[in-house]
Structure formats: C-alpha cells, structure tokens
Design an enzyme around this catalytic site. Structure first.
Site, PDB file in Angstrom:
ATOM      1  N   CYS A   2       0.051   0.604   1.125  1.00 28.62           N
ATOM      2  CA  CYS A   2      -0.295   1.609   0.108  1.00 28.62           C
ATOM      3  C   CYS A   2       0.978   2.306  -0.344  1.00 28.62           C
ATOM      4  O   CYS A   2       2.047   2.087   0.190  1.00 28.62           O
ATOM      5  CB  CYS A   2      -1.250   2.632   0.713  1.00 28.62           C
ATOM      6  SG  CYS A   2      -2.687   1.875   1.466  1.00 28.62           S
ATOM      7  N   ARG A  27       2.493  -1.519  -4.844  1.00 28.38           N
ATOM      8  CA  ARG A  27       2.293  -1.581  -3.388  1.00 28.38           C
ATOM      9  C   ARG A  27       0.820  -1.653  -3.036  1.00 28.38           C
ATOM     10  O   ARG A  27       0.457  -1.936  -1.885  1.00 28.38           O
ATOM     11  CB  ARG A  27       2.910  -0.343  -2.731  1.00 28.38           C
ATOM     12  CG  ARG A  27       4.389  -0.180  -2.908  1.00 28.38           C
ATOM     13  CD  ARG A  27       4.865   1.119  -2.297  1.00 28.38           C
ATOM     14  NE  ARG A  27       4.611   1.137  -0.872  1.00 28.38           N
ATOM     15  CZ  ARG A  27       5.472   0.655   0.031  1.00 28.38           C
ATOM     16  NH1 ARG A  27       6.622   0.133  -0.381  1.00 28.38           N
ATOM     17  NH2 ARG A  27       5.203   0.665   1.304  1.00 28.38           N
ATOM     18  N   TRP A  74      -4.245   0.021  -1.010  1.00 27.09           N
ATOM     19  CA  TRP A  74      -4.572  -1.384  -0.766  1.00 27.09           C
ATOM     20  C   TRP A  74      -5.516  -1.338   0.416  1.00 27.09           C
ATOM     21  O   TRP A  74      -5.100  -1.054   1.550  1.00 27.09           O
ATOM     22  CB  TRP A  74      -3.317  -2.193  -0.440  1.00 27.09           C
ATOM     23  CG  TRP A  74      -3.555  -3.658  -0.311  1.00 27.09           C
ATOM     24  CD1 TRP A  74      -3.566  -4.580  -1.322  1.00 27.09           C
ATOM     25  CD2 TRP A  74      -3.833  -4.396   0.891  1.00 27.09           C
ATOM     26  NE1 TRP A  74      -3.809  -5.832  -0.818  1.00 27.09           N
ATOM     27  CE2 TRP A  74      -3.993  -5.756   0.531  1.00 27.09           C
ATOM     28  CE3 TRP A  74      -3.959  -4.047   2.227  1.00 27.09           C
ATOM     29  CZ2 TRP A  74      -4.276  -6.755   1.455  1.00 27.09           C
ATOM     30  CZ3 TRP A  74      -4.241  -5.024   3.148  1.00 27.09           C
ATOM     31  CH2 TRP A  74      -4.401  -6.370   2.770  1.00 27.09           C
ATOM     32  N   ASN A 100      -0.496   5.514   4.803  1.00 25.77           N
ATOM     33  CA  ASN A 100      -0.211   4.084   4.632  1.00 25.77           C
ATOM     34  C   ASN A 100      -0.078   3.512   6.031  1.00 25.77           C
ATOM     35  O   ASN A 100       0.747   3.966   6.814  1.00 25.77           O
ATOM     36  CB  ASN A 100       1.091   3.888   3.854  1.00 25.77           C
ATOM     37  CG  ASN A 100       1.473   2.409   3.766  1.00 25.77           C
ATOM     38  OD1 ASN A 100       0.626   1.536   3.905  1.00 25.77           O
ATOM     39  ND2 ASN A 100       2.753   2.139   3.544  1.00 25.77           N
ATOM     40  N   GLY A 101      -0.938   2.546   6.373  1.00 27.19           N
ATOM     41  CA  GLY A 101      -0.874   1.946   7.706  1.00 27.19           C
ATOM     42  C   GLY A 101      -2.270   1.709   8.237  1.00 27.19           C
ATOM     43  O   GLY A 101      -3.256   1.779   7.496  1.00 27.19           O
ATOM     44  N   GLU A 492       7.343 -23.028  -2.446  1.00 32.78           N
ATOM     45  CA  GLU A 492       7.501 -21.767  -3.182  1.00 32.78           C
ATOM     46  C   GLU A 492       6.819 -21.863  -4.545  1.00 32.78           C
ATOM     47  O   GLU A 492       6.145 -20.927  -4.975  1.00 32.78           O
ATOM     48  CB  GLU A 492       8.981 -21.431  -3.335  1.00 32.78           C
ATOM     49  CG  GLU A 492       9.284 -20.206  -4.164  1.00 32.78           C
ATOM     50  CD  GLU A 492       8.671 -18.919  -3.635  1.00 32.78           C
ATOM     51  OE1 GLU A 492       8.174 -18.908  -2.487  1.00 32.78           O
ATOM     52  OE2 GLU A 492       8.630 -17.929  -4.391  1.00 32.78           O
ATOM     53  N   LYS A 496       3.888 -19.342  -5.762  1.00 33.89           N
ATOM     54  CA  LYS A 496       3.936 -18.594  -7.021  1.00 33.89           C
ATOM     55  C   LYS A 496       2.671 -18.833  -7.830  1.00 33.89           C
ATOM     56  O   LYS A 496       2.052 -17.907  -8.333  1.00 33.89           O
ATOM     57  CB  LYS A 496       5.170 -19.006  -7.840  1.00 33.89           C
ATOM     58  CG  LYS A 496       6.480 -18.506  -7.307  1.00 33.89           C
ATOM     59  CD  LYS A 496       6.748 -17.039  -7.551  1.00 33.89           C
ATOM     60  CE  LYS A 496       6.444 -16.069  -6.462  1.00 33.89           C
ATOM     61  NZ  LYS A 496       6.885 -16.188  -5.126  1.00 33.89           N
ATOM     62  N   GLU A 499      -0.575 -17.338  -6.115  1.00 36.26           N
ATOM     63  CA  GLU A 499      -0.681 -15.878  -5.919  1.00 36.26           C
ATOM     64  C   GLU A 499      -0.831 -15.117  -7.236  1.00 36.26           C
ATOM     65  O   GLU A 499      -1.321 -13.990  -7.229  1.00 36.26           O
ATOM     66  CB  GLU A 499       0.490 -15.329  -5.115  1.00 36.26           C
ATOM     67  CG  GLU A 499       1.815 -15.278  -5.810  1.00 36.26           C
ATOM     68  CD  GLU A 499       2.872 -14.573  -4.940  1.00 36.26           C
ATOM     69  OE1 GLU A 499       2.550 -13.585  -4.270  1.00 36.26           O
ATOM     70  OE2 GLU A 499       4.009 -15.042  -4.931  1.00 36.26           O
ATOM     71  N   HIS A 515       0.017 -39.768   3.382  1.00 34.49           N
ATOM     72  CA  HIS A 515      -0.674 -39.509   4.656  1.00 34.49           C
ATOM     73  C   HIS A 515      -1.852 -38.568   4.438  1.00 34.49           C
ATOM     74  O   HIS A 515      -2.188 -37.779   5.320  1.00 34.49           O
ATOM     75  CB  HIS A 515       0.326 -38.929   5.664  1.00 34.49           C
ATOM     76  CG  HIS A 515       1.495 -39.820   5.885  1.00 34.49           C
ATOM     77  ND1 HIS A 515       1.461 -40.913   6.708  1.00 34.49           N
ATOM     78  CD2 HIS A 515       2.725 -39.809   5.320  1.00 34.49           C
ATOM     79  CE1 HIS A 515       2.628 -41.537   6.668  1.00 34.49           C
ATOM     80  NE2 HIS A 515       3.415 -40.885   5.840  1.00 34.49           N
ATOM     81  N   LYS A 614       2.961  -5.604  -2.716  1.00 37.22           N
ATOM     82  CA  LYS A 614       4.349  -6.035  -2.701  1.00 37.22           C
ATOM     83  C   LYS A 614       4.930  -6.085  -1.295  1.00 37.22           C
ATOM     84  O   LYS A 614       5.707  -6.957  -0.975  1.00 37.22           O
ATOM     85  CB  LYS A 614       5.201  -5.078  -3.547  1.00 37.22           C
ATOM     86  CG  LYS A 614       6.655  -5.497  -3.676  1.00 37.22           C
ATOM     87  CD  LYS A 614       6.783  -6.843  -4.363  1.00 37.22           C
ATOM     88  CE  LYS A 614       8.222  -7.295  -4.460  1.00 37.22           C
ATOM     89  NZ  LYS A 614       8.300  -8.667  -5.000  1.00 37.22           N
TER      90      LYS A 614
HETATM   91  C1  AGP Z   1       5.860 -13.637  -2.473  1.00 36.49           C
HETATM   92  O1  AGP Z   1       5.786 -13.763  -3.888  1.00 36.49           O
HETATM   93  C2  AGP Z   1       4.959 -12.558  -1.958  1.00 36.49           C
HETATM   94  N1  AGP Z   1       5.158 -11.336  -2.643  1.00 36.49           N
HETATM   95  C3  AGP Z   1       5.037 -12.428  -0.445  1.00 36.49           C
HETATM   96  O2  AGP Z   1       4.827 -13.701   0.107  1.00 36.49           O
HETATM   97  C4  AGP Z   1       6.372 -11.888   0.117  1.00 36.49           C
HETATM   98  O3  AGP Z   1       7.395 -12.812  -0.083  1.00 36.49           O
HETATM   99  C5  AGP Z   1       6.206 -11.663   1.616  1.00 36.49           C
HETATM  100  O4  AGP Z   1       5.185 -10.696   1.796  1.00 36.49           O
HETATM  101  C6  AGP Z   1       7.492 -11.189   2.311  1.00 36.49           C
HETATM  102  O5  AGP Z   1       7.879  -9.944   1.791  1.00 36.49           O
HETATM  103  P1  AGP Z   1       9.325  -9.366   2.217  1.00 36.49           P
HETATM  104  O6  AGP Z   1      10.360 -10.307   1.672  1.00 36.49           O
HETATM  105  O7  AGP Z   1       9.375  -8.006   1.586  1.00 36.49           O
HETATM  106  O8  AGP Z   1       9.355  -9.309   3.707  1.00 36.49           O
END
Ligand code: AGP
Length: 619
Positions: A2, A27, A74, A100-101, A492, A496, A499, A515, A614
């Site tokens: 959050c 966030r 969140w 937050n937590g 990756e 992308k 997500e 396989h 994020k």
């Molecule tokens: C990637 O696009 C995501 N936002 C997520 O996988 C991110 O890379 C992951 O949570 C790691 O975050 P960080 O690099 O802040 O540790």
C-alpha cells in the site's frame, strides 16, 4: 504494497495528501482514504476505487485541517470496500491509523479485544492494530490522568511489541492535533523534512514536490512528527540520531510528460537508464569496470568462488541473465534463486559464496528476507538496487545503485535494462580479475557504450510494433521462445505480456518446445521467437519452422537486415546487431513495446494492472 502519506504544517492538508496518494497509487489502487484533524475532530473520507473516486468524494465533502494521513490500498485482508479502506479508527473513534503490511497475529488480538468489548467495522488487520493502540492509550490515560503525547508514543510501543508481522504505519489522535506518529517494520516509511512542515510517506515520490530532504526509518523505529520537528526512537525508547539525505530526483522525474503512460515513458527512458547505470563505472585504461560500492577488497572479490542471485519477478530474470554473463565472462559458478524459495530452502552455501540481491524497489519482502537469512548465516551479501536508501540497500554489505530514476509503471522496464547493464559491468569486473582478457573486456565495454544508441533505433519502430500488436491482441495464449542469453528474455517478454494485458503467456527454452509446449501450437496461439543472428541462430530458425509447420503464427525478434528470418516469420521486430552477451539489453525492448501495445488494444490499464502493485512488501 500500500501507499501511505502524512502531512503536518501550516497549509491545508487535504490536497497535499491527495497529490501524494496519486504519486503512490502505483503501489496499490483498489481503495483509498484520508483523515484530517482539526479542532480535535477527525474528518475521515474513504472509499473503494481509485484516487480519482476519493477526489470526487472530497469535492463534495472537503476535509479541512493542516494535519492528516492518507492511504491507497492493495487489499490483503478483506475485499476492497469502503469499510475496509484506510484510515481505520480505534474503539473510541479518536485514533486514526493507516498501515502498509500484514499483522499475522491479528486474529488472536481481535479475539482478545472483542472479549474486552471492542466492536469492529471491517475485516482488516489494520483496524485491529488501531484498536490495540487505542486500547493501550486509554489504559495509560486512565492510570495517569491528563492525556500527554508521550502516552500515545508509549501506547504505540506497547502495541507494536505485541504484533507479529510487518507494518509501516502513520497515526493521529484527536487528543493531540499537532502530532503524527509513524513506525515501521518490514514496510518502508520515510520522513520528509520541510520548512515548518513535515511529511511521512511510503516512498519519496509522494513528497518530492515539497522536499527532497528525507530520513529513512529503520525497522523497529518510531517517529513523532510535528510541524517544526521530529524525534526518532526505537521500540525500546532509545533515542536515534536520524540521517537526513538529499534524494537524487525531482518531482518532474515522476511526471508522465509527453507520454500517455508511465510505462511508455520508462520504455523510452531506457537509453538514458543504461547510460546512468554505466556512467563513471568504465575504466577503458584497465579494460574493466569500477564498482566502488561493493565494499569488498580485490582479494575478497578474487576469493569469491560462487554467486547466488536472489530476486523476484523481472529482477529474477535479470539474475538469470547474470548467470549466463558471470559464468561466461568470469567463469564463476553462478545460480539464480527465487527469493521466496531461497529464504526457506536452507541451501548449502560455502564460505566464499556471494549472495547478491536484485531489487529495483529495495523493499520486496521475499528478497529482503533472503538477504536477512544470508546475513544471519554470516554470508557477504550485496545488492543491485534502484531506490537509494531503501531497506535492502541499507541492510546489505554493499552493492550497486542503478540510478535509473523513479519507475512508476508497475511493469518493470527501464529498471530491467538498468539491472542488465550492471550485470555486464559486474561480470566484466569479476572476469578481468580472472581469465577475461583486456581486449575482450575492452570490446564488451565499448559495445556497452553503443547500446543506448541501439535502443534508440529500436524505439523508432514503436509505431510499427503498435501496428503488429493490433493483429495479435485477441489471442488467448502466447509462447515465448529463445535460447541461451535470450532465454531469460523470453520469460521476461511473457511476464510483461501477462501482467499488463492479462493474456496467458509462457516462456521456454526454444529447444524445450518439443518436450510438450509444441502441443499448444495452433493458429490462435502466436509464438514469439527471439532469433538474432548469433551462434545458435540456425537452431532457433529450425524451431520456428517446426511451429510454422503446425500453422502457428510466429513473431520473431531478429537482427536488422536478416531477410532470411523475414521469410520464416509472420512478423519480425528488428534489433541492431551486437555482441551475443549484450543481446538481452536489446531483444527485451521490442517485447516491452509489443506487450504495451497489445494491452492498450485490450483496454487494459498498463500503468496500474489489476491485482498487481509496484513493490511487493507483503508475503
Ligand atoms: C515486473 O514487471 C513486476 N513489476 C514484478 O515482477 C517485479 O519485478 C518484482 O515484484 C520485483 O520487484 P523489485 O525489483 O522491486 O524487487
């Protein structure tokens, strides 16, 4: 994950809090709220939805006062509803809290308080924490008489000592209008130091428009903030001398500028991000890299006989590329680990193993836990981090700052290529202390300095990629396939796409197709191949033929001028040629743009994709 913001000063708090929440929305964005305090009365406004929905509510019901706290959520406990939105009040209705937590033992605390007559409105762990602090405060006041600010701090201390879990909190009490209290354990919280005004925030982007002077709180610290001062103490009431730091970036850095989305802006910032990552860190004379922050002597670096990269998500993929680079250039046995697995796996790790965390936010709870576990075992622990002063950056023995600037889009882009750049520097540095020759080191570093210009050439194809994306936006599943250094880029690219467009996508080593995954190939399932002209080009080309033979559409990432590939694939996204070890820095860029444009075609919110945040600061 959050976002928290607090303000106390001489200006109206509402719009400062609202603007801060807007900058923290990445966030977490399923509900939001704020509470101001004026004449010993709370003005609490909160609702499910985005910050804009909260802003609409405030236009109808403004919250007055020059002191307040805000929160964008969140959801972890309880769905995103008006009632579950923060801030939460205690039983008396005179304490307001944002958090937050995750409070892991909130059930037992809630039962204990319910038995004592408390009634709860929401399903959240945060409300339980608010009640717990209020419970202690009311007990202290009953025992000692006239309410004092110190009683509130003492109540916070007592309550947090009962808590198991993580928190970054800010709270107000109607008895003490000139005061905000903050505390943290496992979730980030910083103080913004202004002139006759002070701030609390989860990260600096929320307040950088007002001040660039910040104090990062450490775990188990509590801060008492007034308009003109702040005091930091530990949970055991020991005084802490805070270190005021000047952040590197400005409010403008967190603006979207001419771009429709932060994600596109950050994709286009990659030439600069790569330059920022290597600037001042290349020694052409010695044909090596200079990384001053590792805090390891040359002999300690020479003694390293194994490296483990621990990270999550996109940062994990950077660690996977790091494995290829480190083993090829430095000949050091290297592996990558999911931080969430590593922290529990109890892997046998020898004395000269280097544990290397990778995290753009520096706050990812699983990566932080992996760092703490490594340090508990006495290992040297380093980190590659973007956010200066973040928790991971402050808890490791040393590391490398990425200097990529703030990344607001939830999907990591420029911080990924920044991490890859640091990986190249690190591998050359370690390699040149072992078997990597000066000419080879010089060749890699010279080519690395050409990468920003080569990324610019890829970005110039943005409109072409947008057109191609439109033809694939309705697909329900994608395969991403590549070999060697580009295999992590296949993963990756898949991440992308899934997500931000919510399309299912999987990445595989291209040879692995036969396989199992090739069973998925059909006209409605595009396969994206990363197939630059390199040492395994012919092999990957053969894999493309296998997919075409089964009427699978193929999008290929290929080397500029490769007309042969254009005959085999339905579409080719071209990248300039480069050294094989540096290909990932280029091949990821068209995949970022492809995912971005497909998501746009599908009407998705590319900067704030559903269910994501994020920085993952909850387990
Ligand atoms: C990637 O696009 C995501 N936002 C997520 O996988 C991110 O890379 C992951 O949570 C790691 O975050 P960080 O690099 O802040 O540790």
């Amino acid at each position: 994950m959050c976002g928290i913001v607090g303000f106390i000063g001489r200006k109206p708090a509402q719009n400062i809090l609202l603007e801060g929440l807007r900058r923290l929305e990445y966030r977490g964005y399923d509900s939001a709220g704020l509470c101001t305090l004026t004449d010993h009365q709370f003005q609490l406004r909160k609702k499910a939805g985005r910050i804009q929905d909260l802003a609409a509510l405030l236009r109808q019901q403004p919250a007055t006062g020059t002191c307040g706290i805000g929160h964008t959520r969140w959801a972890t406990h309880g769905p995103p509803t008006d009632v579950n939105a923060h801030p939460h009040l205690d039983q008396s209705g005179r304490l307001a809290l944002v958090h937050n937590g995750v409070i892991e033992n909130y059930h037992s605390i809630r039962e204990h308080l319910t038995a004592a007559g408390h009634q709860f409105q929401s399903q959240t762990d945060t409300e339980v924490l608010a009640h717990l602090i209020g419970h202690h405060y009311d007990l202290i006041v009953q025992q000692r008489g006239k309410p004092e600010p110190a009683y509130l701090v003492e109540a916070v201390r007592r309550a947090l000592k009962e808590v198991i879990g993580t928190y970054g909190i800010a709270l107000l009490h109607a008895d003490h209008p000139g005061l905000i209290i903050g505390a943290r354990r496992g979730s980030p919280l910083l103080i913004g130091v202004g002139r006759h005004e002070n701030f609390l925030a989860s990260d600096v982007s929320a307040i950088v428009a007002h001040t660039r002077r910040v104090v990062y709180l450490n775990d188990f610290e509590i801060v008492t903030v007034t308009g003109d001062d702040f005091q930091v103490t530990t949970l055991d009431a020991a005084s802490v001398t805070p270190e005021i730091r000047e952040v590197e970036f400005t409010a403008e850095d967190t603006e979207r500028g001419r771009f429709p989305h932060y994600m596109l802006k950050e994709i286009f910032e990659q030439p600069q991000a790569v330059q920022n990552a290597y600037r001042g860190r290349i020694s052409h004379d010695e044909c090596t890299a200079k990384l001053g922050g590792l805090n390891l002597t040359p002999s300690e670096l020479r003694a390293v006989d194994r490296i483990v990269f621990v990270s999550c998500g996109t940062a994990l993929h950077a660690g996977m590329v790091g494995e290829y680079l480190m083993e090829e250039l430095a000949r050091i046995p290297t592996e990558w680990e999911y931080a969430s697995e590593f922290r529990y796996r109890n892997a046998p790790i020898e004395k000269n193993t280097l544990v290397f965390a990778i995290s753009q936010s520096g706050e990812t709870i699983d990566t932080l836990a992996a760092v703490r576990e490594s340090r508990r075992k006495g290992h040297k622990t380093l980190a590659i981090v973007n956010v200066v002063g973040s928790t991971i950056a402050r808890e490791v023995d040393g590391g490398v700052y990425m200097h990529a600037g703030p990344e607001i889009g939830v999907a990591a882009t420029k911080t990924f290529t920044s991490q890859l750049t640091v990986m190249v520097l690190l591998s050359v540095l370690m390699g040149r202390m072992r078997h990597l020759s000066a000419p080879r080191g010089a060749e890699i570093l010279r080519e690395l300095e050409r990468i920003p210009g080569k990324i610019e050439r890829i970005l110039a194809q943005n409109d072409t990629i947008a057109t191609i994306a439109k033809q694939y936006a309705e697909a329900n599943s994608f395969l991403f396939l590549a070999r060697q250094h580009n295999y992590p880029i296949a993963l990756e690219g898949a991440l992308k796409l899934k997500e931000i467009s919510y399309i299912h996508a999987e990445g595989y080593p291209a040879a692995e197709m036969k396989h199992g995954p090739i069973a998925l190939v059909e006209p409605r399932t595009p396969s994206v191949f990363i197939c630059p002209q390199n040492s395994i080009y012919e092999k990957t080309l053969a894999n493309i033929e296998e997919v075409r033979a089964r009427k699978g559409p193929v999008i290929a990432v290929g080397t500029e001028g490769d007309t042969e590939l254009a005959k085999r694939a339905d579409h080719v996204l071209y990248v300039p040629s480069t050294l094989e070890v540096l290909e990932p820095l280029l091949t990821v860029v068209p995949l970022q743009l492809l995912a971005y444009h497909i998501a746009l075609c599908r009407g998705c919110d590319v900067d704030k994709p559903r269910n994501l945040a994020k920085s993952v600061t909850v387990e």
